[in-house]
Design an enzyme around this catalytic site. Structure first.
Site, PDB file in Angstrom:
ATOM      1  N   CYS A  11      -6.772  -9.545 -11.510  1.00 35.87           N
ATOM      2  CA  CYS A  11      -6.238  -8.456 -12.329  1.00 35.87           C
ATOM      3  C   CYS A  11      -6.774  -7.125 -11.814  1.00 35.87           C
ATOM      4  CB  CYS A  11      -6.619  -8.662 -13.789  1.00 35.87           C
ATOM      5  SG  CYS A  11      -6.321  -7.235 -14.845  1.00 35.87           S
ATOM      6  N   CYS A  14      -8.524  -5.071 -14.503  1.00 28.76           N
ATOM      7  CA  CYS A  14      -9.828  -5.652 -14.834  1.00 28.76           C
ATOM      8  C   CYS A  14     -10.849  -5.334 -13.734  1.00 28.76           C
ATOM      9  CB  CYS A  14      -9.719  -7.164 -15.008  1.00 28.76           C
ATOM     10  SG  CYS A  14      -8.447  -7.655 -16.200  1.00 28.76           S
ATOM     11  N   ASP A 401       5.013  15.783  21.893  1.00 27.16           N
ATOM     12  CA  ASP A 401       4.547  16.329  23.153  1.00 27.16           C
ATOM     13  C   ASP A 401       5.400  15.678  24.245  1.00 27.16           C
ATOM     14  OD1 ASP A 401       2.750  17.530  25.123  1.00 27.16           O
ATOM     15  OD2 ASP A 401       2.099  15.480  25.470  1.00 27.16           O
TER      16      ASP A 401
END
Length: 708
Positions: A11, A14, A401
């Site tokens: 979780c 949690c 570039d």
């Protein structure tokens, strides 16, 4: 900081709460509980017993074993009963299965058996599927800590208190299923990342005093000689000192085709020797190798929070208390003000309480982010964090570039204008002894045309002009117009020279004492894939593709037309590239693509710095994203994947909030039930998880099937 592997983290909300609790301990202020990678980082002097007690409140625990190359003390804890044979996930699945069977038995025999038996079966079923949640919820109530476990405990007590045994049991079972699926989805994403990290070599065969012995790769030192047999991994970056072979560099570059290697060539740690026997001198200890840096950055990347994730976490802190207030209002306002039935509205309030679960909302982002980072890493695209993955999907402008990025950075002869039969013979001879890249390009071209030539009798370099030499006793010059002060250039030749310069070529003129023998038009060779890459980038929705170069404006214009970029800028110094990027950022989301060395200021200034490096240290350290190949071929796919990740996250959040909103609206007419409330979150969790995991799926082109 000491690192521990944590098991049982299912979780995200949690995990955040446990992290906050650990941070309140002495020496715990800098502790990090990393949900995505299931790791705990703490001060070595922290009280680990207190840490483990905090983790145990959510059923998590520390695995005392080797983690990420560091030896932690091995600690065995006694296991009892079924836990001796099954892990937490398997146990939960078993208990939910038994609980479901009991629940169905109770429904079938309700009204046929004594009510006390039916209630007892419901209670046993609830205990099996929701015992952990209930115990954690009771502990939270004692400390006035309100999270999903607290909400579910209150809802279960309330449901049973008003005699809703069937509804309460169904909620417990569905919540257990939801918890299991949530953990399963996150674990799948973690395993995918862990599989990627397993490519790190484990040992090396070292040669010393004509004897071989095997050592852990962590003990390998710079300068040691290693033996790599066919099929074995090269343990660290090095240089081949004996042998030839083809090497699979997929671990570094994501390219499946092998690369031919011979004595003097560099190799990367983690790549595989396909055939033959190689002796390699190690140039970097493993922890400094390209692969080690890549894997370390990939591990770190999965824990960086995107702005979206940070917003969701902040929102979740206020969401649950807000739902509790709404629940209380639903329970009390209709009976007090409108004469509603207390029991009916108390039931509706309990259902609203269950909607307070923020799990599906918090899962909306991390699984998608890990999946995106992992899939990119498989293909040799190193994204240094979720924030950069999110940004890659939002850019509308890419500045490149030119030299070494869109072009090979290697000059080659594209045009030859000859005025004398000896032109190529003299040119090849003059340039043969020069190490200048343009000289090498001329020699290569002359050799390709089948002209044989000797070394010059004498050679002098003229700074800023070219060279002067003697071939077969006669004096010749090769270089630019400044090198021809001793002769008058004919009008026709001058027109040819001007035409080549106007077209964007660098010119090399070859002359003797009295006349010009011929002119070379030198260009920087465009990479084979560049034009196609630019076209694909436009198809992804990019508004602007811009080429930046220090070359002459005409040269820049010629290359830009060939590539199909929308804009180009020539004659730029490094500081001017930086100023241009800063200007572009005012109106666009800009990514800069360079080699990670001379483009460092522009890469740093852009919203997103992308380096082409093939494992070079400077590229890995400079940019936000590194293309480990020596080409741009995979950049469009990386952008498409990032856009997909962003869309997935937005969809997940919309779905999670949408289902909860629909459930809340059902409470207005009193239609909301406990099982609809839990299904709204459970449905969102399942869909969010499955959709996020599809990011990992890709078609195996060789076999025509799907793979994770």
């Amino acid at each position: 900081m000491k690192e521990y592997k944590v098991k049982g983290l299912s979780c995200a909300n949690c995990a955040r709460e446990m992290e906050e609790a650990i941070q309140k301990l002495e020496k715990g202020e800098n502790a990090k509980l990393l949900f995505n990678s299931s790791k705990l980082l703490v001060d070595p002097s922290i009280n680990m017993e207190k840490v483990e007690k905090i983790l145990a409140t959510d059923g998590a625990s520390i695995e005392y074993e080797k983690t990420n190359g560091f030896n932690n003390r091995l600690m065995h804890k006694e296991k009892k009963g079924l836990s001796l044979f099954l892990d937490e996930g398997a146990l939960l699945k078993l208990y939910i299965g038994i609980a479901t069977v009991l629940f169905l038995i109770a429904i079938v025999f309700e009204g046929k058996w004594d009510d006390r038996w039916i209630v007892s079966i419901y209670l046993v079923s609830t205990a099996l599927s929701g015992y952990k949640t209930f115990m954690k919820g009771l502990n939270n109530l004692r400390s006035l800590k309100f999270n999903i476990d607290t909400l579910m405990t209150i809802a279960l007590i309330g449901a049973f208190g008003i005699g809703e045994w069937k509804e309460g049991t169904l909620v417990a079972i569905l919540f257990g299923v939801n918890e299991y699926l949530e953990g399963l989805g996150m674990e799948k994403a973690r395993r995918s990342m862990e599989e990627l990290l397993k490519i790190a070599p484990k040992q090396a065969t070292v040669i010393e005093n004509e004897k071989t012995f095997v050592i852990p790769v962590q003990s390998l030192k710079k300068g040691q000689i290693v033996l790599v047999r066919s099929g074995e991994q090269i343990p660290s970056d090095g240089i081949i000192i004996e042998g030839t072979s083809s090497v699979n560099e997929a671990a570094i570059t994501g390219e499946s085709l092998p690369v031919e290697k011979e004595m003097g060539d560099s190799v990367y740690g983690g790549s595989i020797n396909n055939e033959g026997l190689l002796k390699i001198e190690i140039t970097k200890a493993y922890e400094d190798s390209s692969l080690a840096k890549i894997l370390h950055l990939v591990e770190e990347a999965q824990e960086t929070k995107t702005p979206m994730e940070l917003f969701i976490n902040r929102f979740a802190k206020y969401y649950t208390p807000l739902i509790m207030v709404i629940s209380l209002l639903v329970m009390t306002v209709p009976p007090l003000l409108f004469g509603g039935d207390w029991k009916a509205w108390f039931y509706q309030g309990l259902a609203v309480l269950i909607i307070g679960c923020p799990c599906s909302l918090i899962l909306a982002s991390p699984i998608a982010i890990i999946s995106g980072i992992t899939r990119n890493a498989r293909h040799g695209i190193l994204v240094k964090g979720g924030v950069f993955l999110e940004q890659l999907g939002k850019i509308d402008t890419i500045a490149f570039d030119k030299t070494g990025t869109l072009t090979k950075g290697k000059p080659y002869v594209e045009k030859i204008v000859s005025y004398d039969d000896d032109f190529l013979f003299v040119a090849g001879s003059l340039e043969k002894s020069s190490s200048h890249p343009i000289a090498k390009a001329i020699v290569e071209k002359v050799e390709q045309l089948g002209v044989r030539f000797p070394s010059p009798d004498e050679l002098t370099t003229l700074s800023g002009q070219g060279i002067k030499g003697i071939v077969n006793g006669k004096e010749y010059w090769a270089g630019n117009e400044k090198n021809l002060s001793h002769i008058t250039i004919p009008e026709k030749v001058q027109r040819d020279i001007n035409a080549l310069k106007e077209t964007g070529y660098t010119i090399v003129i070859v002359a003797d004492r009295s006349k010009i023998l011929g002119v070379f038009g030198i260009a920087d060779q465009i990479r084979e894939e560049s034009k196609e890459v630019i076209a694909k980038l436009h198809r992804t929705g990019l508004k602007h593709t811009i080429m930046l170069t220090g070359d002459h404006e005409k040269t820049a214009e010629k290359v830009a037309k060939q590539l199909g970029v929308t804009d180009f800028y020539g004659n730029l110094m490094p500081d001017e590239k930086l100023q241009l990027i800063q200007k572009l950022k005012k109106e666009n989301r800009v990514a800069m693509v360079g080699d990670g060395i001379n483009d460092a200021p522009a890469l740093a200034a852009a919203d997103l710095g992308i380096a082409m490096g093939k494992g070079t240290d400077s590229a890995i350290e400079t940019a936000d994203i590194v293309l480990m190949q020596d080409h741009l071929g995979k950049l469009p796919d990386a952008i498409k994947l990032s856009k997909r990740v962003n869309k997935t996250i937005v969809f997940n959040i919309t779905l999670a909030l949408g289902l909860k909103l629909i459930a809340l609206l059902l409470a207005i007419p009193g239609w909301l039930t406990l099982w609809i409330a839990i299904l709204s979150d459970m449905g969102a969790t399942i869909i969010v998880t499955l959709i996020s995991l599809t990011i990992l799926i890709e078609k195996n082109k060789g076999k025509g099937n799907l793979q994770y």
